[in-house]
Design a protein around this motif. Structure first.
Motif, PDB file in Angstrom:
ATOM      1  N   CYS A 250      10.474 -11.091   1.519  1.00  0.00           N
ATOM      2  CA  CYS A 250      10.339  -9.632   1.465  1.00  0.00           C
ATOM      3  C   CYS A 250      10.274  -9.101   0.039  1.00  0.00           C
ATOM      4  O   CYS A 250       9.909  -7.947  -0.170  1.00  0.00           O
ATOM      5  CB  CYS A 250      11.496  -8.970   2.205  1.00  0.00           C
ATOM      6  SG  CYS A 250      11.352  -9.117   3.988  1.00  0.00           S
ATOM      7  N   ARG A 251      10.609  -9.933  -0.934  1.00  0.00           N
ATOM      8  CA  ARG A 251      10.550  -9.490  -2.324  1.00  0.00           C
ATOM      9  C   ARG A 251       9.110  -9.286  -2.760  1.00  0.00           C
ATOM     10  O   ARG A 251       8.179  -9.832  -2.182  1.00  0.00           O
ATOM     11  CB  ARG A 251      11.206 -10.533  -3.230  1.00  0.00           C
ATOM     12  CG  ARG A 251      12.661 -10.645  -2.986  1.00  0.00           C
ATOM     13  CD  ARG A 251      13.370 -11.582  -3.910  1.00  0.00           C
ATOM     14  NE  ARG A 251      12.539 -12.139  -4.956  1.00  0.00           N
ATOM     15  CZ  ARG A 251      12.812 -13.263  -5.578  1.00  0.00           C
ATOM     16  NH1 ARG A 251      13.870 -13.946  -5.245  1.00  0.00           N
ATOM     17  NH2 ARG A 251      12.034 -13.710  -6.537  1.00  0.00           N
ATOM     18  N   ARG A 252       8.937  -8.520  -3.806  1.00  0.00           N
ATOM     19  CA  ARG A 252       7.593  -8.276  -4.337  1.00  0.00           C
ATOM     20  C   ARG A 252       7.007  -9.556  -4.896  1.00  0.00           C
ATOM     21  O   ARG A 252       7.687 -10.331  -5.543  1.00  0.00           O
ATOM     22  CB  ARG A 252       7.651  -7.221  -5.430  1.00  0.00           C
ATOM     23  CG  ARG A 252       8.025  -5.880  -4.899  1.00  0.00           C
ATOM     24  CD  ARG A 252       8.104  -4.833  -5.949  1.00  0.00           C
ATOM     25  NE  ARG A 252       7.327  -5.160  -7.135  1.00  0.00           N
ATOM     26  CZ  ARG A 252       7.234  -4.378  -8.178  1.00  0.00           C
ATOM     27  NH1 ARG A 252       7.859  -3.249  -8.207  1.00  0.00           N
ATOM     28  NH2 ARG A 252       6.502  -4.742  -9.230  1.00  0.00           N
ATOM     29  N   THR A 253       5.730  -9.774  -4.662  1.00  0.00           N
ATOM     30  CA  THR A 253       5.100 -11.018  -5.095  1.00  0.00           C
ATOM     31  C   THR A 253       4.880 -11.067  -6.604  1.00  0.00           C
ATOM     32  O   THR A 253       4.833 -12.137  -7.177  1.00  0.00           O
ATOM     33  CB  THR A 253       3.753 -11.230  -4.385  1.00  0.00           C
ATOM     34  OG1 THR A 253       2.931 -10.099  -4.632  1.00  0.00           O
ATOM     35  CG2 THR A 253       3.947 -11.440  -2.919  1.00  0.00           C
ATOM     36  N   GLN A 254       4.762  -9.924  -7.263  1.00  0.00           N
ATOM     37  CA  GLN A 254       4.503  -9.928  -8.698  1.00  0.00           C
ATOM     38  C   GLN A 254       5.685 -10.491  -9.486  1.00  0.00           C
ATOM     39  O   GLN A 254       5.513 -11.021 -10.565  1.00  0.00           O
ATOM     40  CB  GLN A 254       4.216  -8.507  -9.215  1.00  0.00           C
ATOM     41  CG  GLN A 254       2.953  -7.915  -8.680  1.00  0.00           C
ATOM     42  CD  GLN A 254       3.186  -7.161  -7.387  1.00  0.00           C
ATOM     43  OE1 GLN A 254       4.185  -7.343  -6.709  1.00  0.00           O
ATOM     44  NE2 GLN A 254       2.249  -6.300  -7.031  1.00  0.00           N
ATOM     45  N   SER A 255       6.894 -10.359  -8.958  1.00  0.00           N
ATOM     46  CA  SER A 255       8.068 -10.765  -9.723  1.00  0.00           C
ATOM     47  C   SER A 255       8.476 -12.214  -9.460  1.00  0.00           C
ATOM     48  O   SER A 255       9.494 -12.655  -9.954  1.00  0.00           O
ATOM     49  CB  SER A 255       9.239  -9.846  -9.384  1.00  0.00           C
ATOM     50  OG  SER A 255       9.566  -9.974  -8.012  1.00  0.00           O
TER      51      SER A 255
END
Length: 69
Positions: free
Chosen positions: A19-24
């Protein structure tokens, strides 16, 4: 019984990581996620739920194969 509890815990960790952002995400984060998903599969496979998922995916794959012929 213990297997199901470990499976639920691993599933929660995998969902939280996905669920975390893929950019980070770093490359190491992606590798850890892959290892966790593989561990979840290994723990889930011998359970009745795992067997049901396996048979459902097998039937789906067979249906897709028959539809493509």
């Amino acid at each position: 019984m213990l297997t199901v509890h470990v499976t639920v815990l691993l599933a929660a960790v995998v969902v939280a990581r996905l669920c975390r952002r893929t950019q980070s995400r770093s490359r190491n984060d992606e590798k850890v996620t892959v290892v966790l998903v593989l561990a979840l599969g290994v723990v889930l496979a011998p359970t009745p739920v795992g067997q049901a998922i396996f048979s459902a995916v097998g039937e789906l794959a067979a249906g897709v194969t028959r539809a493509g012929q």
